[in-house]
Design an enzyme around this catalytic site. Sequence first.
Site, PDB file in Angstrom:
ATOM      1  CB  VAL A  12       9.643 -18.552  13.685  1.00 29.52           C
ATOM      2  CG1 VAL A  12       8.146 -18.575  13.904  1.00 29.52           C
ATOM      3  CG2 VAL A  12      10.053 -17.253  12.994  1.00 29.52           C
ATOM      4  CB  SER A  13      11.793 -15.062  17.806  1.00 28.73           C
ATOM      5  OG  SER A  13      12.508 -14.334  16.828  1.00 28.73           O
TER       6      SER A  13
END
Length: 304
Positions: A12-13
């Site tokens: 996940v960014s």
Amino acid sequence: MTGVRVALYLRVSTEEQAKEGFSLGAQRQALEDHCMIYDHQIVNVYTDDGYSGRNTKRPAYRKMLEEIDSWDSILVLKMDRIHRNTRNFIEMMDLLKKKQKGFISMQEKLDTETAMGNFFMTLMQSIAQLESEQIGERTRFGMKQKAESLNTTEEGKRTMGFTPPFGYRIEDGKLADDYEEQTVVSLIFDLYANDETMDSICYSLNRQGLLTRKGNPWNKYNLRNILHNPVYAGYMRWDGILIKHDATPVVSSERFNGIQEKMARNVRDPSKRKVEYVPVDDYVEGLGPSFGHNDDIGTDDGES
């Protein structure tokens, strides 16, 4: 494809942290359920929390590939969890093929055991990269509009959220003077104007204990950043736009432009001699102050 050893990859960014369905917990739960249904053996779970999928500078991703001999296939929730760059994806797939490893994307229901799966994976990855690049373009356009508006609104003179350069600090979103650091900046400009070399300036500052903000010795690279930064002549620069700030300039526009020319003359390669000037007058027409380009003088690349 059943009964295989799989490496679960989760990512996940920073931008995706708040988006529903992208949480690391949700990804892991979905993949574990998938493995239970298809009788896959989970060898390890590799998690990159807060990393972009546009490059491979991710610790868990690299560790997973280093441990490639311990698993048979990579399993991800969606293809864009593993890569958002087609070239990087293809390079990974080439490695997997060489090592006779597989790749499974759960939501797209694709795996590398079939020719159709390989075809659609490449196609889907290209679409993911296009979407990522379009988001980047829209973000950059919005930031540029914001930069242009800073000169024409009451919120003008505020920063674009950047770290304040040496000689300044941020107060209420605006640049403010750091007089102690500005004394050092002024000395740097004076020494260079008096024909001191980069190395000799660094030696003089470091010997006197006049170090960088982080307490590190000066070198010719951070020294060049000081001499090239228009903030010391009264202008913030963002993506080719100059924005007049209200903090105290360390040098005049005329002197700053002269220093740029002086630095450019020391560039060995004539093709790289380009310099960006700041306006000499306070008032410049247009959305923001513009600066000229002189193709005969320029950057510090190759400066001695």
